[in-house]
Design an enzyme around this catalytic site. Structure first.
Site, short mmCIF file in Angstrom:
data_model
loop_
_atom_site.label_atom_id
_atom_site.label_comp_id
_atom_site.label_asym_id
_atom_site.label_seq_id
_atom_site.Cartn_x
_atom_site.Cartn_y
_atom_site.Cartn_z
N LYS A 59 67.08 -118.13 99.14
CA LYS A 59 66.89 -116.90 99.71
C LYS A 59 67.58 -116.71 100.96
O LYS A 59 68.39 -115.79 101.33
CB LYS A 59 65.43 -116.38 100.00
N GLN A 103 56.37 -116.53 101.70
CA GLN A 103 56.53 -117.22 100.10
C GLN A 103 55.33 -117.53 99.69
O GLN A 103 54.35 -118.00 100.38
CB GLN A 103 57.33 -118.66 100.48
N ASP A 126 58.66 -107.36 100.03
CA ASP A 126 58.29 -107.91 98.69
C ASP A 126 57.67 -106.86 98.11
O ASP A 126 57.34 -106.83 96.93
CB ASP A 126 57.08 -108.89 98.89
N1 GUN Z 1 56.76 -116.85 95.04
C1 GUN Z 1 57.40 -116.76 93.76
N2 GUN Z 1 57.92 -115.53 93.72
C2 GUN Z 1 57.63 -114.96 94.88
C3 GUN Z 1 58.03 -113.56 95.35
O1 GUN Z 1 58.67 -112.73 94.61
N3 GUN Z 1 57.64 -113.34 96.47
C4 GUN Z 1 57.07 -114.08 97.45
N4 GUN Z 1 56.62 -113.81 98.41
N5 GUN Z 1 56.69 -115.32 96.89
C5 GUN Z 1 57.17 -115.53 95.77
#
Ligand code: GUN
Length: 307
Positions: A59, A103, A126
Protein backbone atom coordinates in the site's frame (compact mmCIF):
# COMPACT_ATOMS: atom_id res chain seq x y z
CA UNK A 1 -10.81 -28.44 -18.36
CA UNK A 2 -11.09 -28.32 -22.18
CA UNK A 3 -11.51 -25.04 -24.01
CA UNK A 4 -14.83 -26.19 -25.44
CA UNK A 5 -16.31 -26.39 -21.94
CA UNK A 6 -14.91 -23.20 -20.44
CA UNK A 7 -16.67 -20.33 -22.16
CA UNK A 8 -16.92 -17.56 -19.57
CA UNK A 9 -14.91 -14.42 -20.24
CA UNK A 10 -12.40 -13.93 -17.43
CA UNK A 11 -12.82 -10.40 -16.06
CA UNK A 12 -9.39 -8.76 -16.13
CA UNK A 13 -9.40 -6.91 -12.80
CA UNK A 14 -5.67 -6.33 -13.05
CA UNK A 15 -5.98 -4.37 -16.29
CA UNK A 16 -9.04 -2.42 -15.12
CA UNK A 17 -7.29 -1.57 -11.83
CA UNK A 18 -4.21 -0.36 -13.73
CA UNK A 19 -6.45 1.99 -15.72
CA UNK A 20 -8.09 3.32 -12.55
CA UNK A 21 -4.70 3.91 -10.90
CA UNK A 22 -3.61 5.82 -14.02
CA UNK A 23 -6.70 8.04 -13.83
CA UNK A 24 -6.15 8.66 -10.10
CA UNK A 25 -2.47 9.50 -10.70
CA UNK A 26 -3.37 11.96 -13.47
CA UNK A 27 -6.00 13.60 -11.24
CA UNK A 28 -3.40 13.88 -8.45
CA UNK A 29 -1.00 15.68 -10.81
CA UNK A 30 -3.72 18.23 -11.67
CA UNK A 31 -4.68 18.64 -7.98
CA UNK A 32 -1.08 19.48 -7.15
CA UNK A 33 -0.69 21.87 -10.09
CA UNK A 34 -4.00 23.72 -9.63
CA UNK A 35 -4.46 23.66 -5.85
CA UNK A 36 -1.01 22.84 -4.45
CA UNK A 37 -2.61 19.86 -2.71
CA UNK A 38 -0.94 16.45 -2.30
CA UNK A 39 -3.25 13.72 -0.93
CA UNK A 40 -1.74 11.97 2.10
CA UNK A 41 -2.51 8.44 3.33
CA UNK A 42 -1.45 7.17 6.77
CA UNK A 43 -1.41 3.39 7.24
CA UNK A 44 -1.18 2.01 10.77
CA UNK A 45 -0.08 -1.56 11.46
CA UNK A 46 0.14 -3.14 14.90
CA UNK A 47 2.22 -6.30 15.36
CA UNK A 48 4.17 -8.58 13.06
CA UNK A 49 1.57 -10.57 11.08
CA UNK A 50 3.59 -11.45 7.94
CA UNK A 51 0.69 -11.20 5.46
CA UNK A 52 -0.31 -7.80 6.89
CA UNK A 53 3.31 -6.61 6.63
CA UNK A 54 3.31 -7.45 2.91
CA UNK A 55 -0.05 -5.72 2.31
CA UNK A 56 1.07 -2.60 4.17
CA UNK A 57 4.39 -2.33 2.33
CA UNK A 58 2.52 -2.70 -0.94
CA UNK A 59 0.00 0.00 0.00
CA UNK A 60 2.84 2.40 0.88
CA UNK A 61 4.66 1.79 -2.41
CA UNK A 62 1.51 2.12 -4.49
CA UNK A 63 0.51 5.34 -2.73
CA UNK A 64 3.89 6.93 -3.47
CA UNK A 65 3.79 5.68 -7.07
CA UNK A 66 0.44 7.47 -7.52
CA UNK A 67 2.10 10.76 -6.52
CA UNK A 68 0.66 10.91 -3.02
CA UNK A 69 2.21 11.21 0.42
CA UNK A 70 2.49 7.91 2.28
CA UNK A 71 3.16 7.59 6.02
CA UNK A 72 3.38 4.13 7.58
CA UNK A 73 3.15 3.78 11.36
CA UNK A 74 4.50 0.43 12.56
CA UNK A 75 3.58 -0.25 16.19
CA UNK A 76 4.64 -3.21 18.35
CA UNK A 77 2.28 -6.08 19.20
CA UNK A 78 2.28 -4.80 22.82
CA UNK A 79 0.70 -1.44 21.85
CA UNK A 80 -2.23 -0.56 24.12
CA UNK A 81 -5.59 0.58 22.89
CA UNK A 82 -4.99 3.99 24.50
CA UNK A 83 -1.70 4.41 22.58
CA UNK A 84 -3.37 3.49 19.32
CA UNK A 85 -6.25 5.90 19.98
CA UNK A 86 -3.71 8.66 20.71
CA UNK A 87 -2.06 8.08 17.32
CA UNK A 88 -5.42 8.16 15.55
CA UNK A 89 -6.32 11.44 17.29
CA UNK A 90 -3.01 12.88 16.06
CA UNK A 91 -3.67 11.73 12.49
CA UNK A 92 -7.25 13.03 12.62
CA UNK A 93 -5.83 16.48 13.46
CA UNK A 94 -3.05 16.40 10.81
CA UNK A 95 -4.02 18.58 7.80
CA UNK A 96 -1.50 16.82 5.55
CA UNK A 97 -3.19 13.44 6.08
CA UNK A 98 -6.47 12.92 4.21
CA UNK A 99 -6.84 9.16 4.60
CA UNK A 100 -6.24 6.86 7.58
CA UNK A 101 -6.20 3.07 7.30
CA UNK A 102 -5.69 0.78 10.29
CA UNK A 103 -4.62 -2.60 8.96
CA UNK A 104 -6.73 -5.52 10.17
CA UNK A 105 -6.59 -7.85 11.98
CA UNK A 106 -5.53 -6.02 15.15
CA UNK A 107 -4.11 -7.93 18.13
CA UNK A 108 -6.86 -9.60 20.19
CA UNK A 109 -6.30 -7.30 23.17
CA UNK A 110 -7.43 -4.27 21.12
CA UNK A 111 -11.10 -3.49 20.48
CA UNK A 112 -11.00 -3.15 16.69
CA UNK A 113 -14.49 -1.65 16.38
CA UNK A 114 -13.64 1.12 18.86
CA UNK A 115 -10.43 1.90 16.96
CA UNK A 116 -12.14 2.04 13.56
CA UNK A 117 -14.85 4.32 14.93
CA UNK A 118 -12.20 6.70 16.33
CA UNK A 119 -11.06 7.54 12.78
CA UNK A 120 -12.56 10.81 11.52
CA UNK A 121 -15.29 9.63 9.08
CA UNK A 122 -14.05 11.96 6.33
CA UNK A 123 -10.57 10.35 6.55
CA UNK A 124 -11.93 6.79 6.75
CA UNK A 125 -10.68 5.59 3.34
CA UNK A 126 -11.60 1.98 4.22
CA UNK A 127 -15.23 3.11 4.58
CA UNK A 128 -15.60 0.97 7.71
CA UNK A 129 -16.79 3.75 10.08
CA UNK A 130 -20.41 3.48 11.20
CA UNK A 131 -21.04 6.99 9.81
CA UNK A 132 -19.88 5.91 6.34
CA UNK A 133 -21.95 2.72 6.57
CA UNK A 134 -24.95 4.92 7.39
CA UNK A 135 -24.23 7.38 4.59
CA UNK A 136 -24.06 4.51 2.11
CA UNK A 137 -27.32 3.06 3.41
CA UNK A 138 -29.21 6.34 2.96
CA UNK A 139 -27.50 7.42 -0.28
CA UNK A 140 -25.40 10.31 1.02
CA UNK A 141 -21.89 10.95 -0.29
CA UNK A 142 -19.29 9.27 1.93
CA UNK A 143 -16.37 6.89 1.63
CA UNK A 144 -17.26 3.40 0.37
CA UNK A 145 -15.39 0.18 1.31
CA UNK A 146 -12.80 -0.55 -1.39
CA UNK A 147 -13.56 -4.19 -2.26
CA UNK A 148 -17.28 -3.74 -2.93
CA UNK A 149 -16.63 -0.42 -4.69
CA UNK A 150 -14.12 -2.09 -7.01
CA UNK A 151 -16.44 -5.05 -7.59
CA UNK A 152 -19.30 -2.80 -8.71
CA UNK A 153 -16.95 -0.91 -11.05
CA UNK A 154 -16.04 -4.24 -12.68
CA UNK A 155 -19.72 -5.23 -12.95
CA UNK A 156 -20.63 -1.95 -14.65
CA UNK A 157 -17.69 -2.32 -17.02
CA UNK A 158 -18.85 -5.83 -18.02
CA UNK A 159 -22.62 -5.38 -18.00
CA UNK A 160 -23.27 -1.64 -18.41
CA UNK A 161 -26.61 -0.80 -16.78
CA UNK A 162 -27.34 -3.16 -13.87
CA UNK A 163 -31.01 -2.08 -13.47
CA UNK A 164 -33.44 -4.88 -12.77
CA UNK A 165 -30.84 -7.63 -12.55
CA UNK A 166 -31.10 -10.25 -9.80
CA UNK A 167 -28.01 -10.01 -7.60
CA UNK A 168 -27.26 -12.65 -5.00
CA UNK A 169 -24.49 -11.91 -2.51
CA UNK A 170 -23.21 -14.85 -0.49
CA UNK A 171 -21.77 -13.43 2.74
CA UNK A 172 -23.05 -10.71 5.08
CA UNK A 173 -19.87 -9.12 6.43
CA UNK A 174 -19.73 -5.41 7.25
CA UNK A 175 -16.68 -5.09 5.00
CA UNK A 176 -18.00 -6.73 1.82
CA UNK A 177 -21.47 -8.34 1.88
CA UNK A 178 -23.52 -5.53 3.43
CA UNK A 179 -21.92 -2.60 1.55
CA UNK A 180 -22.09 -4.61 -1.69
CA UNK A 181 -25.83 -5.02 -1.13
CA UNK A 182 -26.23 -1.25 -0.67
CA UNK A 183 -24.22 -0.45 -3.80
CA UNK A 184 -26.16 -2.92 -5.94
CA UNK A 185 -29.47 -1.59 -4.59
CA UNK A 186 -28.32 1.88 -5.61
CA UNK A 187 -27.73 0.43 -9.12
CA UNK A 188 -31.38 -0.77 -9.12
CA UNK A 189 -30.61 -4.47 -8.76
CA UNK A 190 -32.95 -6.82 -6.91
CA UNK A 191 -30.66 -7.89 -4.10
CA UNK A 192 -30.60 -11.05 -2.00
CA UNK A 193 -28.03 -11.41 0.78
CA UNK A 194 -27.46 -15.10 1.52
CA UNK A 195 -25.36 -16.48 4.39
CA UNK A 196 -24.48 -19.61 6.34
CA UNK A 197 -28.03 -20.03 7.67
CA UNK A 198 -29.75 -19.51 4.30
CA UNK A 199 -31.91 -22.41 3.16
CA UNK A 200 -31.06 -24.10 -0.15
CA UNK A 201 -28.14 -21.86 -1.04
CA UNK A 202 -27.57 -23.56 -4.44
CA UNK A 203 -31.15 -22.77 -5.51
CA UNK A 204 -30.80 -19.14 -4.37
CA UNK A 205 -27.55 -18.77 -6.29
CA UNK A 206 -29.12 -20.23 -9.46
CA UNK A 207 -31.49 -17.23 -9.57
CA UNK A 208 -28.61 -14.78 -9.80
CA UNK A 209 -27.78 -12.76 -12.89
CA UNK A 210 -24.98 -11.35 -10.71
CA UNK A 211 -23.48 -13.72 -8.15
CA UNK A 212 -21.06 -12.28 -5.57
CA UNK A 213 -19.13 -14.78 -3.44
CA UNK A 214 -17.74 -13.29 -0.23
CA UNK A 215 -17.73 -16.09 2.31
CA UNK A 216 -14.05 -16.94 2.79
CA UNK A 217 -14.52 -20.68 2.11
CA UNK A 218 -12.31 -22.11 -0.62
CA UNK A 219 -14.23 -23.18 -3.76
CA UNK A 220 -17.53 -23.49 -1.89
CA UNK A 221 -19.67 -22.27 -4.81
CA UNK A 222 -19.92 -24.97 -7.44
CA UNK A 223 -20.56 -24.83 -11.18
CA UNK A 224 -24.10 -26.21 -10.89
CA UNK A 225 -25.05 -23.35 -8.52
CA UNK A 226 -24.62 -20.87 -11.36
CA UNK A 227 -27.23 -19.70 -13.83
CA UNK A 228 -25.95 -20.08 -17.40
CA UNK A 229 -24.52 -16.77 -18.60
CA UNK A 230 -24.42 -15.18 -15.11
CA UNK A 231 -21.69 -12.74 -14.11
CA UNK A 232 -19.70 -14.07 -11.14
CA UNK A 233 -17.65 -11.87 -8.81
CA UNK A 234 -15.36 -13.92 -6.58
CA UNK A 235 -14.15 -11.87 -3.61
CA UNK A 236 -12.52 -14.84 -1.84
CA UNK A 237 -8.75 -15.11 -1.41
CA UNK A 238 -7.98 -18.46 0.23
CA UNK A 239 -4.59 -20.14 0.53
CA UNK A 240 -4.86 -23.92 0.12
CA UNK A 241 -2.33 -26.75 -0.37
CA UNK A 242 -0.95 -27.03 -3.92
CA UNK A 243 -3.05 -29.23 -6.26
CA UNK A 244 0.15 -31.19 -7.05
CA UNK A 245 0.55 -33.73 -4.21
CA UNK A 246 4.36 -33.63 -4.35
CA UNK A 247 4.36 -29.82 -4.08
CA UNK A 248 1.68 -29.98 -1.36
CA UNK A 249 3.90 -32.35 0.63
CA UNK A 250 6.66 -29.71 0.37
CA UNK A 251 4.23 -27.23 1.93
CA UNK A 252 3.59 -25.35 -1.33
CA UNK A 253 0.27 -23.51 -1.54
CA UNK A 254 -1.93 -21.82 -4.15
CA UNK A 255 -4.60 -19.14 -4.02
CA UNK A 256 -8.21 -20.00 -4.77
CA UNK A 257 -11.43 -18.05 -4.51
CA UNK A 258 -14.77 -18.90 -2.93
CA UNK A 259 -15.92 -20.20 -6.34
CA UNK A 260 -14.77 -23.46 -7.99
CA UNK A 261 -13.34 -21.56 -10.97
CA UNK A 262 -13.08 -24.19 -13.72
CA UNK A 263 -16.59 -25.52 -13.07
CA UNK A 264 -18.04 -22.03 -12.80
CA UNK A 265 -16.28 -20.78 -15.94
CA UNK A 266 -17.99 -23.55 -17.92
CA UNK A 267 -21.41 -22.09 -17.04
CA UNK A 268 -20.98 -18.35 -16.32
CA UNK A 269 -20.96 -15.57 -18.90
CA UNK A 270 -18.10 -13.73 -17.18
CA UNK A 271 -16.14 -14.42 -14.00
CA UNK A 272 -13.36 -12.81 -11.98
CA UNK A 273 -10.30 -15.08 -11.57
CA UNK A 274 -8.34 -15.42 -8.31
CA UNK A 275 -5.77 -13.95 -8.33
CA UNK A 276 -6.15 -11.09 -10.82
CA UNK A 277 -9.87 -10.31 -10.47
CA UNK A 278 -11.25 -8.30 -7.56
CA UNK A 279 -7.96 -8.18 -5.58
CA UNK A 280 -6.20 -5.52 -7.68
CA UNK A 281 -9.31 -3.33 -7.56
CA UNK A 282 -9.16 -3.06 -3.77
CA UNK A 283 -5.90 -1.12 -3.65
CA UNK A 284 -6.84 0.96 -6.71
CA UNK A 285 -10.03 2.01 -4.89
CA UNK A 286 -8.02 2.82 -1.75
CA UNK A 287 -6.00 5.29 -3.84
CA UNK A 288 -9.21 6.65 -5.39
CA UNK A 289 -10.77 7.11 -1.94
CA UNK A 290 -7.65 8.93 -0.68
CA UNK A 291 -7.81 11.31 -3.67
CA UNK A 292 -11.55 11.86 -3.06
CA UNK A 293 -11.00 12.51 0.67
CA UNK A 294 -8.26 15.06 -0.08
CA UNK A 295 -10.47 16.97 -2.54
CA UNK A 296 -13.40 17.07 -0.12
CA UNK A 297 -11.17 18.20 2.76
CA UNK A 298 -10.46 21.35 0.71
CA UNK A 299 -14.04 21.78 -0.49
CA UNK A 300 -13.13 20.71 -4.05
CA UNK A 301 -15.27 18.47 -6.25
CA UNK A 302 -13.25 15.31 -7.11
CA UNK A 303 -12.83 14.66 -10.84
CA UNK A 304 -14.74 11.68 -12.23
CA UNK A 305 -12.53 8.59 -12.13
CA UNK A 306 -14.87 6.60 -14.41
CA UNK A 307 -13.30 4.70 -17.30
N1 GUN B 1 -6.86 -6.41 6.10
C1 GUN B 1 -7.14 -7.13 4.97
N2 GUN B 1 -7.82 -6.37 4.10
C2 GUN B 1 -7.97 -5.16 4.66
C3 GUN B 1 -8.59 -3.94 4.23
O1 GUN B 1 -9.17 -3.83 3.14
N3 GUN B 1 -8.52 -2.91 5.09
C4 GUN B 1 -7.93 -3.01 6.31
N4 GUN B 1 -7.92 -1.95 7.09
N5 GUN B 1 -7.34 -4.12 6.73
C5 GUN B 1 -7.37 -5.18 5.91
Amino acid sequence: MSDTLAHADPIDGKAFAAGLVERVSAAVVRLKAKHDLVPGLAVVIVGEDPASQVYVRNKGERTLAAGMRSDTHRLPETTTQAELLDLIAELNADDGIHGILVQLPLPAAIDAAAVLDAIAPDKDVDGFHVVNAGRLAVGQPGLVPCTPLGSVMLLKDVLGDLSGLNAVIVGRSNIVGKPMAQLLLAENCTVTVAHSRSRDLPALCRQADILVAAVGRPEMIRGDWIKPGATVIDVGINRVPSADSVKAAEGRTRLVGDVAYAEAAAVAGAITPVPGGVGPMTIACLLANTYTAACRAKGLEPESLAA
